[in-house]
Design a protein around this motif. Structure first.
Motif, PDB file in Angstrom:
ATOM      1  N   MET A 181       1.116  -0.966  -0.103  1.00  0.00           N
ATOM      2  CA  MET A 181      -0.214  -0.091  -0.242  1.00  0.00           C
ATOM      3  C   MET A 181       0.921   0.792   0.303  1.00  0.00           C
ATOM      4  O   MET A 181       2.206   0.929   0.943  1.00  0.00           O
ATOM      5  N   ARG A 182       0.640   2.386  -0.608  1.00  0.00           N
ATOM      6  CA  ARG A 182       1.513   3.614  -0.488  1.00  0.00           C
ATOM      7  C   ARG A 182       0.759   4.505   0.213  1.00  0.00           C
ATOM      8  O   ARG A 182      -1.051   4.274   1.030  1.00  0.00           O
ATOM      9  N   ASP A 183       1.474   5.355   0.270  1.00  0.00           N
ATOM     10  CA  ASP A 183       1.254   6.057   1.434  1.00  0.00           C
ATOM     11  C   ASP A 183       0.614   7.169   0.671  1.00  0.00           C
ATOM     12  O   ASP A 183       0.847   7.846  -0.558  1.00  0.00           O
ATOM     13  N   VAL A 184      -0.669   8.186   1.344  1.00  0.00           N
ATOM     14  CA  VAL A 184      -1.579   8.866   1.088  1.00  0.00           C
ATOM     15  C   VAL A 184      -1.199   9.927   2.418  1.00  0.00           C
ATOM     16  O   VAL A 184      -1.426   9.723   3.220  1.00  0.00           O
ATOM     17  N   ALA A 185      -1.839  11.119   1.313  1.00  0.00           N
ATOM     18  CA  ALA A 185      -1.789  12.298   2.065  1.00  0.00           C
ATOM     19  C   ALA A 185      -2.939  13.558   1.666  1.00  0.00           C
ATOM     20  O   ALA A 185      -3.531  13.356   0.934  1.00  0.00           O
ATOM     21  N   ILE A 186      -2.954  13.822   3.069  1.00  0.00           N
ATOM     22  CA  ILE A 186      -4.965  14.555   2.407  1.00  0.00           C
ATOM     23  C   ILE A 186      -4.014  15.985   2.186  1.00  0.00           C
ATOM     24  O   ILE A 186      -2.871  16.867   2.934  1.00  0.00           O
ATOM     25  N   ILE A 187      -4.059  16.946   0.923  1.00  0.00           N
ATOM     26  CA  ILE A 187      -3.417  17.941   0.710  1.00  0.00           C
ATOM     27  C   ILE A 187      -4.722  18.590   1.192  1.00  0.00           C
ATOM     28  O   ILE A 187      -3.857  20.602   0.399  1.00  0.00           O
ATOM     29  N   GLY A 188      -5.574  18.660   0.778  1.00  0.00           N
ATOM     30  CA  GLY A 188      -6.635  19.788   0.611  1.00  0.00           C
ATOM     31  C   GLY A 188      -7.639  20.092   1.173  1.00  0.00           C
ATOM     32  O   GLY A 188      -8.795  18.641   1.418  1.00  0.00           O
ATOM     33  N   VAL A 189      -8.321  20.916   1.938  1.00  0.00           N
ATOM     34  CA  VAL A 189     -10.104  21.365   2.691  1.00  0.00           C
ATOM     35  C   VAL A 189     -10.459  22.157   1.710  1.00  0.00           C
ATOM     36  O   VAL A 189      -9.782  23.296   1.639  1.00  0.00           O
ATOM     37  N   GLY A 190     -11.607  21.787   1.786  1.00  0.00           N
ATOM     38  CA  GLY A 190     -12.261  22.945   1.405  1.00  0.00           C
ATOM     39  C   GLY A 190     -14.232  23.002   2.043  1.00  0.00           C
ATOM     40  O   GLY A 190     -14.556  22.070   1.397  1.00  0.00           O
ATOM     41  N   TYR A 191     -14.240  24.056   2.857  1.00  0.00           N
ATOM     42  CA  TYR A 191     -15.288  23.657   2.799  1.00  0.00           C
ATOM     43  C   TYR A 191     -16.415  25.109   2.481  1.00  0.00           C
ATOM     44  O   TYR A 191     -15.677  26.438   1.405  1.00  0.00           O
ATOM     45  N   CYS A 192     -18.338  25.141   2.110  1.00  0.00           N
ATOM     46  CA  CYS A 192     -18.998  26.015   1.376  1.00  0.00           C
ATOM     47  C   CYS A 192     -18.929  27.469   2.830  1.00  0.00           C
ATOM     48  O   CYS A 192     -18.076  27.114   3.980  1.00  0.00           O
ATOM     49  N   PRO A 193     -18.789  28.092   2.460  1.00  0.00           N
ATOM     50  CA  PRO A 193     -18.516  29.568   2.692  1.00  0.00           C
ATOM     51  C   PRO A 193     -19.267  29.909   4.836  1.00  0.00           C
ATOM     52  O   PRO A 193     -18.950  30.273   5.989  1.00  0.00           O
ATOM     53  N   VAL A 194     -19.968  29.139   4.617  1.00  0.00           N
ATOM     54  CA  VAL A 194     -20.848  29.341   5.853  1.00  0.00           C
ATOM     55  C   VAL A 194     -21.496  27.960   6.125  1.00  0.00           C
ATOM     56  O   VAL A 194     -22.335  27.288   5.416  1.00  0.00           O
ATOM     57  N   PHE A 195     -21.599  27.509   6.983  1.00  0.00           N
ATOM     58  CA  PHE A 195     -22.832  26.389   7.734  1.00  0.00           C
ATOM     59  C   PHE A 195     -23.694  27.040   8.342  1.00  0.00           C
ATOM     60  O   PHE A 195     -23.359  26.925   9.471  1.00  0.00           O
ATOM     61  N   VAL A 196     -24.892  27.326   7.503  1.00  0.00           N
ATOM     62  CA  VAL A 196     -26.410  27.820   8.239  1.00  0.00           C
ATOM     63  C   VAL A 196     -27.585  26.776   7.934  1.00  0.00           C
ATOM     64  O   VAL A 196     -27.311  25.775   7.502  1.00  0.00           O
ATOM     65  N   SER A 197     -28.247  26.927   8.924  1.00  0.00           N
ATOM     66  CA  SER A 197     -30.177  26.609   8.736  1.00  0.00           C
ATOM     67  C   SER A 197     -30.984  26.594   7.500  1.00  0.00           C
ATOM     68  O   SER A 197     -30.879  25.363   6.368  1.00  0.00           O
ATOM     69  N   LYS A 198     -30.456  27.769   6.822  1.00  0.00           N
ATOM     70  CA  LYS A 198     -31.025  27.801   5.443  1.00  0.00           C
ATOM     71  C   LYS A 198     -29.792  28.380   4.598  1.00  0.00           C
ATOM     72  O   LYS A 198     -29.824  29.513   4.542  1.00  0.00           O
ATOM     73  N   ARG A 199     -29.582  27.886   3.502  1.00  0.00           N
ATOM     74  CA  ARG A 199     -29.139  28.442   1.980  1.00  0.00           C
ATOM     75  C   ARG A 199     -29.558  28.902   1.275  1.00  0.00           C
ATOM     76  O   ARG A 199     -29.931  27.800   0.043  1.00  0.00           O
ATOM     77  N   ASN A 200     -30.300  30.248   1.514  1.00  0.00           N
ATOM     78  CA  ASN A 200     -31.723  30.943   0.126  1.00  0.00           C
ATOM     79  C   ASN A 200     -31.751  30.804  -0.876  1.00  0.00           C
ATOM     80  O   ASN A 200     -31.875  31.055  -1.753  1.00  0.00           O
ATOM     81  N   ASP A 201     -29.218  30.862  -1.121  1.00  0.00           N
ATOM     82  CA  ASP A 201     -29.151  31.945  -2.190  1.00  0.00           C
ATOM     83  C   ASP A 201     -28.749  30.898  -2.796  1.00  0.00           C
ATOM     84  O   ASP A 201     -27.953  31.514  -4.161  1.00  0.00           O
TER      85      ASP A 201
END
Lengths: 411, 151
Positions: free
Chosen positions: A1-21
């Protein structure tokens, strides 16, 4: 098995109850492009995709195909995975298999939930259908679409037996669950990607919220959140070429117990809080990561806690403290952001729950802490060399574990 | 059936759709037992545990279960909760508090999930002795074992 790295993380700008937009695929695309920006890669770098979101919650049949163009996956390999609350980590594990096997060099895991556009309770009523059969046979009348609420308050009713068992066996009191919930809402206030934020939250404030299903109060329960999270994994060769910082995957593991009566007593297991599958998955992960004493070697933990008592319970089940010790660690402040073993510095699932993302967020939060990239004041002051991410899902009987390190695993 | 509301597309989902699941041989025999005020379990020839409600396989031993056992109608309270919320057709509402417990019938390894009545929740403790209360006239056979009360 090869070594594996996490090289990037992305979130949407906000985590809220309702993304109406934004629509569902538009919201997901925000996290995809955030991940590209954060690691400097482009869609041309991506060999394959894994995709996770909860089944039935939005009522969308093939969300990964609907959003294929929005996530830059057109013309490329993709598979969707749904394992309940653990979905995000299962999709991440699948991406790990893609790279560790040597089949692909760079793979993106895409996860989302847009709770506001569906109905989680109707989703849960459908998801637990096999269990409804069992419960009918036990004399619980679940007809009339009462679903899990026949248990006394949705999934909170289902989980209350686990909580009472944890309290009886650990010596902790309901006041410790209050204090744990308050700690995580305070941590969430320092995380730009958290939902329920309360910088001044106290145990007393949580204790004043209504009882839903003893001993679970409203303040102990996660919200329903709209959000998307993306993680980019790469082989060591690719990571060396493109990444300035990386978190290395030392182990992945998962385990199930019996779902027949799973929500409550895990089949053959008669202690509702035993979580045998968590104990087995953790043991396997420690073996694979070469960890002999997790109490000493793990620097930071992210636990999947739809309900606040689970932070304490899983600390014990994961072998990160002795049975009955977790609430003492809480009392001593050891699990705070600046504590000896920071637990859920992100605010945990109890503060933010867009379900498809929730188990992946445990991994991405560990990765960001290792890379020193956690934003908004929730970066822990201590050096994080090894971190553990936990996922809880299935019909409450399924657990996933991921262990990350600041360097490739010495084999 | 569907329409545009503001900037949302809001299709109506026909929620009266019904699924149709077979209970299976083991649960059918269990329900037949309830009609005679009997609680039936199955014993595993590997670990010796009696599983209730009965099922075809012991997950731990990976063995098919064949030996049927009649269990006691009394048992032990393992854990309990008090519900304050109920749901009907997808709608949550506040409910009169009701008690649900896990009761392990005498002779069984596993507890049953059951309504608890005739007891102040504040007086309930894990380990308490309970007894089954039957309702032979229940509309559905799975409700013949109506609830448990302190013995």
């Amino acid at each position: 098995m090869r070594d594996v790295a996490i090289i990037g993380v992305g979130y949407c700008p906000v985590f809220v109850s309702k993304r109406n937009d934004v629509s569902i695929p538009e919201m997901i695309s925000e996290a995809v492009w955030s991940a590209y920006r954060n690691c400097g890669l482009t869609p041309e770098d991506m060999d394959a995709f894994t995709f996770g979101n909860m089944h039935t919650f939005e009522g969308v049949n093939m969300p990964h195909l609907w959003s294929a163009d929005h996530i830059t996956a057109l013309g490329k390999p993709i598979m969707r995975i749904a394992t309940g609350g653990t979905t995000g980590m299962s999709a991440f594990h699948c991406a790990y298999y893609h790279v560790a096997s040597g089949l692909y060099d760079t793979v993106m895991t895409v996860t989302f939930e847009k709770h506001s556009e569906g109905d989680a309770q109707v989703g849960l009523a459908g998801i637990i259908t096999p269990e409804i059969m069992t419960m009918l046979s036990l004399g619980i009348d679940l007809t009339g679409g009462s679903g899990m609420c026949g248990l006394g308050g949705g999934s909170a009713g289902g989980i209350s037996f686990q909580a009472t068992s944890y309290l009886h066996r650990s010596g902790a009191g309901i006041e410790h669950i209050d204090a744990q919930a308050a700690l995580e809402r305070r941590n969430a206030a320092k995380n730009p990607y958290a939902h329920l934020k309360d910088p001044e939250c106290t145990a007393e404030k949580i204790a004043a919220t209504p009882m839903v299903s003893y001993p679970i109060r409203f303040g102990h329960i996660c919200p329903t959140t709209d959000g998307a999270t993306v993680c980019i994994l790469a082989s060591a060769e690719k990571a060396a070429k493109v990444a300035d910082k990386a978190a290395w995957i030392h182990a992945v593991a998962n385990c199930t117990s019996d779902p027949t009566t799973g929500n409550l007593i895990e089949g053959l297991i008669t202690d509702p809080a035993e979580q045998m599958s968590c104990q087995i998955a953790a043991k396997k992960a420690y073996e694979r990561a070469g960890i002999e004493d997790p109490k000493k070697e793990i620097d930071l933990v992210e636990i999947y806690n739809g309900f606040a008592h689970q932070t304490l319970m899983y600390l014990e089940k994961l072998g990160l403290c002795e049975a009955g010790e977790a609430h003492r660690m809480l009392e001593r402040g050891e699990t705070e952001i600046d504590g000896r073993l920071p637990v859920n510095a992100s605010g945990g699932v109890v503060s933010t729950n867009s379900i498809g993302t929730s188990a992946l967020n445990r991994v991405t939060e560990c990765a960001l802490q290792i890379m020193g990239k956690a934003e908004g004041g929730h970066q822990v002051p201590k050096k994080v060399r090894k971190a553990l991410a936990h996922g809880w899902g299935g019909l409450m009987q399924y657990n996933t574990v991921t262990i990350l390190g600041d360097a490739p695993l010495k084999r | 059936m569907e329409g545009l509301m503001g900037s949302y597309f809001t299709p109506a989902v026909p929620m009266d759709f019904g699924y149709n699941y077979r209970l299976g041989a083991y649960l059918e025999r269990y329900l037949d037992g309830l009609k005679e005020k009997k609680i039936l379990g199955v014993r595993c020839s590997g670990c010796g545990k009696v599983l209730v409600p009965p099922r075809m396989y012991c997950g731990g031993c990976r063995l098919r279960l064949e030996e049927w056992v009649e269990l006691g109608t009394e048992g032990e309270l393992v854990e309990f909760t008090v519900g304050h919320v109920s749901m009907s057709k997808g709608r949550l509402s506040q409910a009169e508090p009701f008690t649900i417990g896990l009761v392990r019938p005498d002779g069984a390894a596993l507890p049953l999930l059951a309504r608890i009545r005739g007891a102040d929740p504040a007086a309930l403790r894990p380990g308490m002795r309970m007894r089954a209360v039957w309702d032979p006239d229940a509309e559905n056979e799975y409700l013949v074992l109506s609830h448990y009360e302190p013995a």
